[in-house]
Design a protein around this motif. Structure first.
Motif, PDB file in Angstrom:
ATOM      1  N   GLY A   1       0.378  -1.698  -0.098  1.00  0.00           N
ATOM      2  CA  GLY A   1      -0.029  -0.163  -0.416  1.00  0.00           C
ATOM      3  C   GLY A   1       0.998   1.531  -0.101  1.00  0.00           C
ATOM      4  O   GLY A   1       0.562   1.975  -0.673  1.00  0.00           O
ATOM      5  N   TRP A   2       2.055   1.296   0.853  1.00  0.00           N
ATOM      6  CA  TRP A   2       2.835   2.486   1.225  1.00  0.00           C
ATOM      7  C   TRP A   2       3.569   2.508  -0.507  1.00  0.00           C
ATOM      8  O   TRP A   2       3.442   3.786  -1.063  1.00  0.00           O
ATOM      9  CB  TRP A   2       3.598   2.233   1.833  1.00  0.00           C
ATOM     10  CG  TRP A   2       4.834   3.243   2.079  1.00  0.00           C
ATOM     11  CD1 TRP A   2       5.681   3.572   1.425  1.00  0.00           C
ATOM     12  CD2 TRP A   2       4.822   4.851   3.005  1.00  0.00           C
ATOM     13  NE1 TRP A   2       6.631   4.386   1.532  1.00  0.00           N
ATOM     14  CE2 TRP A   2       5.745   5.453   2.848  1.00  0.00           C
ATOM     15  CE3 TRP A   2       3.884   4.658   3.726  1.00  0.00           C
ATOM     16  CZ2 TRP A   2       6.280   6.120   3.763  1.00  0.00           C
ATOM     17  CZ3 TRP A   2       3.819   6.394   5.130  1.00  0.00           C
ATOM     18  CH2 TRP A   2       5.319   7.010   4.336  1.00  0.00           C
ATOM     19  N   MET A   3       4.023   1.479  -1.220  1.00  0.00           N
ATOM     20  CA  MET A   3       5.077   2.184  -2.905  1.00  0.00           C
ATOM     21  C   MET A   3       3.483   2.082  -3.414  1.00  0.00           C
ATOM     22  O   MET A   3       4.022   3.554  -4.361  1.00  0.00           O
ATOM     23  CB  MET A   3       5.318   0.317  -2.915  1.00  0.00           C
ATOM     24  CG  MET A   3       6.721   0.262  -2.200  1.00  0.00           C
ATOM     25  SD  MET A   3       7.142  -0.842  -2.056  1.00  0.00           S
ATOM     26  CE  MET A   3       7.277  -1.928  -3.583  1.00  0.00           C
ATOM     27  N   THR A   4       2.646   1.832  -3.160  1.00  0.00           N
ATOM     28  CA  THR A   4       1.371   2.211  -4.387  1.00  0.00           C
ATOM     29  C   THR A   4       0.888   4.088  -4.478  1.00  0.00           C
ATOM     30  O   THR A   4       1.032   4.798  -5.567  1.00  0.00           O
ATOM     31  CB  THR A   4       0.225   1.744  -4.010  1.00  0.00           C
ATOM     32  OG1 THR A   4       0.216  -0.004  -3.753  1.00  0.00           O
ATOM     33  CG2 THR A   4      -1.137   2.150  -5.106  1.00  0.00           C
ATOM     34  N   VAL A   5       1.087   4.388  -3.274  1.00  0.00           N
ATOM     35  CA  VAL A   5       1.112   5.523  -3.424  1.00  0.00           C
ATOM     36  C   VAL A   5       1.852   6.906  -3.000  1.00  0.00           C
ATOM     37  O   VAL A   5       2.413   7.494  -4.005  1.00  0.00           O
ATOM     38  CB  VAL A   5      -0.045   6.147  -1.507  1.00  0.00           C
ATOM     39  CG1 VAL A   5       0.539   7.444  -1.423  1.00  0.00           C
ATOM     40  CG2 VAL A   5      -0.745   5.624  -1.202  1.00  0.00           C
ATOM     41  N   PHE A   6       3.600   6.395  -2.388  1.00  0.00           N
ATOM     42  CA  PHE A   6       4.648   7.444  -2.546  1.00  0.00           C
ATOM     43  C   PHE A   6       5.772   6.459  -3.139  1.00  0.00           C
ATOM     44  O   PHE A   6       7.131   7.278  -3.840  1.00  0.00           O
ATOM     45  CB  PHE A   6       5.131   7.295  -0.943  1.00  0.00           C
ATOM     46  CG  PHE A   6       4.093   7.773  -0.106  1.00  0.00           C
ATOM     47  CD1 PHE A   6       4.100   9.427  -0.466  1.00  0.00           C
ATOM     48  CD2 PHE A   6       3.709   6.966   1.014  1.00  0.00           C
ATOM     49  CE1 PHE A   6       3.260   9.591   0.279  1.00  0.00           C
ATOM     50  CE2 PHE A   6       2.737   7.445   1.637  1.00  0.00           C
ATOM     51  CZ  PHE A   6       2.006   8.754   1.685  1.00  0.00           C
ATOM     52  N   GLY A   7       5.578   5.705  -4.068  1.00  0.00           N
ATOM     53  CA  GLY A   7       6.810   4.953  -5.253  1.00  0.00           C
ATOM     54  C   GLY A   7       8.377   3.848  -4.653  1.00  0.00           C
ATOM     55  O   GLY A   7       8.164   3.732  -3.258  1.00  0.00           O
ATOM     56  N   ASP A   8       8.433   3.846  -5.397  1.00  0.00           N
ATOM     57  CA  ASP A   8       9.767   2.899  -4.538  1.00  0.00           C
ATOM     58  C   ASP A   8      11.297   3.063  -4.352  1.00  0.00           C
ATOM     59  O   ASP A   8      12.118   2.590  -5.080  1.00  0.00           O
ATOM     60  CB  ASP A   8       9.592   1.241  -5.458  1.00  0.00           C
ATOM     61  CG  ASP A   8       9.771   1.666  -7.107  1.00  0.00           C
ATOM     62  OD1 ASP A   8       9.868   2.728  -7.254  1.00  0.00           O
ATOM     63  OD2 ASP A   8       9.902   0.236  -7.585  1.00  0.00           O
ATOM     64  N   SER A   9      11.329   4.344  -4.994  1.00  0.00           N
ATOM     65  CA  SER A   9      12.929   4.340  -4.527  1.00  0.00           C
ATOM     66  C   SER A   9      13.060   4.457  -3.031  1.00  0.00           C
ATOM     67  O   SER A   9      12.511   3.634  -2.435  1.00  0.00           O
ATOM     68  CB  SER A   9      12.486   6.341  -4.792  1.00  0.00           C
ATOM     69  OG  SER A   9      12.475   6.926  -3.798  1.00  0.00           O
ATOM     70  N   PRO A  10      14.834   4.913  -3.157  1.00  0.00           N
ATOM     71  CA  PRO A  10      15.277   4.054  -1.929  1.00  0.00           C
ATOM     72  C   PRO A  10      14.593   4.640  -0.523  1.00  0.00           C
ATOM     73  O   PRO A  10      14.014   4.310   0.210  1.00  0.00           O
ATOM     74  CB  PRO A  10      16.761   4.427  -1.885  1.00  0.00           C
ATOM     75  CG  PRO A  10      16.679   4.068  -3.632  1.00  0.00           C
ATOM     76  CD  PRO A  10      15.589   4.564  -3.789  1.00  0.00           C
ATOM     77  N   THR A  11      14.210   5.799  -0.893  1.00  0.00           N
ATOM     78  CA  THR A  11      13.966   7.052   0.113  1.00  0.00           C
ATOM     79  C   THR A  11      12.205   6.769   0.556  1.00  0.00           C
ATOM     80  O   THR A  11      11.273   6.359   1.543  1.00  0.00           O
ATOM     81  CB  THR A  11      14.003   8.711   0.093  1.00  0.00           C
ATOM     82  OG1 THR A  11      15.527   8.675  -0.642  1.00  0.00           O
ATOM     83  CG2 THR A  11      13.363   9.415   0.503  1.00  0.00           C
ATOM     84  N   ALA A  12      12.013   6.537  -0.484  1.00  0.00           N
ATOM     85  CA  ALA A  12      10.052   5.853  -0.166  1.00  0.00           C
ATOM     86  C   ALA A  12      10.291   5.047   0.633  1.00  0.00           C
ATOM     87  O   ALA A  12       9.676   5.107   1.540  1.00  0.00           O
ATOM     88  CB  ALA A  12       9.792   6.281  -1.453  1.00  0.00           C
ATOM     89  N   MET A  13      10.336   4.136   0.272  1.00  0.00           N
ATOM     90  CA  MET A  13      11.042   2.719   1.082  1.00  0.00           C
ATOM     91  C   MET A  13      11.070   2.758   2.438  1.00  0.00           C
ATOM     92  O   MET A  13      10.686   1.774   3.030  1.00  0.00           O
ATOM     93  CB  MET A  13      11.416   1.170   0.012  1.00  0.00           C
ATOM     94  CG  MET A  13      10.730   1.026  -1.110  1.00  0.00           C
ATOM     95  SD  MET A  13      11.576  -0.182  -2.121  1.00  0.00           S
ATOM     96  CE  MET A  13      11.382  -1.610  -1.561  1.00  0.00           C
ATOM     97  N   ARG A  14      12.198   3.252   2.393  1.00  0.00           N
ATOM     98  CA  ARG A  14      12.773   3.720   3.767  1.00  0.00           C
ATOM     99  C   ARG A  14      12.266   4.351   4.926  1.00  0.00           C
ATOM    100  O   ARG A  14      12.183   4.554   6.321  1.00  0.00           O
ATOM    101  CB  ARG A  14      14.058   3.505   3.504  1.00  0.00           C
ATOM    102  CG  ARG A  14      15.225   2.731   3.028  1.00  0.00           C
ATOM    103  CD  ARG A  14      16.540   3.444   2.509  1.00  0.00           C
ATOM    104  NE  ARG A  14      17.280   2.229   1.976  1.00  0.00           N
ATOM    105  CZ  ARG A  14      18.657   1.774   1.129  1.00  0.00           C
ATOM    106  NH1 ARG A  14      19.288   3.450   0.913  1.00  0.00           N
ATOM    107  NH2 ARG A  14      18.891   1.285   0.963  1.00  0.00           N
ATOM    108  N   THR A  15      11.257   5.442   4.414  1.00  0.00           N
ATOM    109  CA  THR A  15      11.076   6.521   5.300  1.00  0.00           C
ATOM    110  C   THR A  15      10.341   5.687   6.273  1.00  0.00           C
ATOM    111  O   THR A  15       9.910   6.698   7.701  1.00  0.00           O
ATOM    112  CB  THR A  15      10.090   7.384   4.515  1.00  0.00           C
ATOM    113  OG1 THR A  15      11.045   8.366   3.991  1.00  0.00           O
ATOM    114  CG2 THR A  15       8.899   8.308   4.909  1.00  0.00           C
TER     115      THR A  15
END
Length: 499
Positions: free
Chosen positions: A89-103
């Motif tokens: 769900g998170w990646m669907t909204v915020f994407g899968d960049s390293p920053t997005a996935m680690r936030t």
């Protein structure tokens, strides 16, 4: 890395009463500075380390559909299923960049820092609570796993919250709502990582002490709440146990020496580990229950995991015990408050410890720190493929480390430069993490005109690092057209021979 300076004076319950608004300010100060410092530490260079093994597994699974994720969990990694669904769900909204996935991990560690301070205040007083929150914030492992796209930071948050909820339930032991909240938090812990449920034994130590000396009835409330909380994750327990031998076969059985070695690993810093241990030993408080609880939380899970690992499957990994860090921070916070006569002295000691820990923080942000010991430059390998890519290109990854190598290259490869994984049945197709070799390589190869061969290490003969049957087909039908070596990886293009 910039260090935010906390206020000049730590709040102390022994100070004279101040204006009516001061308690609110003290409460904000208590959790705000640990949160801000933890956020600063975790967000600093969050995008720089190469995605690591566990992070690539998160990306591989979380980008699948919900149905595919659920199907995968029946075959592998059921213990991380809740985190995968959350990250989907998170990646669907915020994407899968390293920053997005680690936030999410950074936010979880920051929230945990506030709970460390608040729980420390309940147990040892305001000054000790703030010391605990700040100590937690400057531990290198906090920022290290606050920058990892895995569920460990969420487990730290949930475990710390469970301890605070238990204390609240003990304050009003007749409140079904408070015990229900504690049970729900235990269920969340189990859904995030089963090993962290070892925290229940540490909680039981406090409850038994309370039941013996003050309120015998709290024991039954605790037993019921703990039973309900753990019963909620029974399906995950059953699935997780069925996957253990497949996922953890490589973890060695721990020795007695392992109990000593894991200390510096937990903190990601020998210096911090030593300082915290010394301060924890110096902890003094009239609130004996607080010392008992924190000591149990800090030590018992290690012993439980060590004992459980004396069999066919070992669970003794320092990542699995990170949820003990808050207890160590609270004990050390109480120790620091005991040995310093003023808030200024405590601030100075914390600042010096943060300063000495800076090299460890910097090391946590090195390019390949998340990919130890392999140290593979996936991004450069993907860049080489993208530069010379043609539509219809296929790829073969080296054996052994291939599932992670493939995930790393796929992650950094642009969306418009997709490759077909020939000669294997991909993990996503099999509802698994791992690919399976094609039983008939010649047939699986199809009519591809170009095949990229990507293997670990810098080697002049990449075909020697793939399965023999696959190499035989490629040698018969293709010829090398160019090879590039990067850190920890070799990329070679093969083109079909003219007929």
């Amino acid at each position: 890395m910039a260090i935010l300076s906390p206020p000049a004076q730590l709040p102390d319950e022994a100070q004279p009463a101040e204006p009516q608004q001061q308690p609110v300010k003290r409460q904000i100060t208590l959790w705000l500075w640990p949160v801000l410092i933890t956020l600063a530490a975790t967000m600093y260079k969050i995008n720089e380390p190469v995605m690591g093994n566990d992070e690539l597994a998160t990306w591989e699974v979380a980008r699948r559909s919900t149905g595919q994720i659920m199907a995968t969990l029946h075959n592998v990694d059921a213990v991380h299923g809740t985190y995968y669904l959350f990250m989907h769900g998170w990646m669907t909204v915020f994407g899968d960049s390293p920053t997005a996935m680690r936030t999410p991990s950074a936010l979880a560690m920051a929230a945990a820092a506030s709970l460390v301070a608040l729980t420390g205040r309940r147990l040892f007083g305001a000054r000790a609570g703030l010391c605990a929150g700040l100590l937690f914030a400057i531990v290198p492992a906090v920022s290290r796993f606050g920058q990892e796209s895995r569920g460990y930071a969420l487990v730290v948050l949930a475990a710390t919250l469970a301890t605070l909820l238990l204390l609240r339930a003990l304050d009003a032991h007749r409140s079904a709502w408070r015990w229900g909240a504690y049970a729900a938090c235990l269920a969340c812990i189990g859904l995030l990582h089963l090993v962290a449920l070892t925290i229940v034994a540490a909680h039981a130590v406090l409850v038994l002490a309370r039941a013996r000396y003050t309120e015998p009835r709290v024991l039954w409330s605790f037993v019921l709440a703990a039973f309900v909380g753990t019963a909620c994750v029974t399906p995950v327990i059953a699935l997780g146990l069925s996957h253990d031998d497949r996922q953890l076969f490589w973890v060695p059985e721990p020795t007695l020496w392992s109990l000593l070695e894991i200390g510096p690993q937990i903190f990601a810093s020998g210096l911090c580990a030593g300082a915290v241990f010394v301060l924890a030993v110096l902890a003094r408080s009239e609130r004996r229950e607080g010392l008992l609880l924190c000591a149990a939380l800090a030590v018992l899970p290690f012993l439980e995991i060590w004992i459980a690992s004396q069999g066919e499957v070992s669970y003794f990994r320092y990542q699995y015990a990170l949820f003990t860090l808050p207890a160590w921070a609270m004990l050390a916070g109480a120790g620091l408050a005991s040995v310093t006569r003023s808030g200024g002295a405590a601030i100075a000691a914390l600042f010096l410890l943060a300063l000495f820990a800076l090299p460890d923080h910097e090391q946590m942000r090195e390019q390949y720190e998340h990919d130890v010991p392999h140290r593979v430059d996936y991004e450069s390998a993907a860049g080489t493929i993208a530069k010379y890519h043609l539509p219809g290109d296929a790829v073969v990854f080296g054996r052994g480390y291939a599932w992670m190598l493939g995930g790393g290259v796929r992650y950094y490869l642009p969306d418009d430069k997709k490759l077909r994984e020939t000669l294997v049945v991909p993990g996503a197709v099999r509802d698994d993490l791992y690919s399976m070799d094609c039983p008939d390589p010649a047939q699986c190869l199809g009519s591809e005109k170009r095949v990229w061969v990507v293997v670990e290490g810098r080697t002049p003969a990449p075909l020697a690092s793939i399965a023999a049957a696959q190499a035989k087909v490629l040698r018969a039908e293709f010829k090398p057209a160019g090879s590039v070596q990067h850190t920890g990886v070799t990329v070679e293009l093969h083109v079909r021979k003219p007929r």
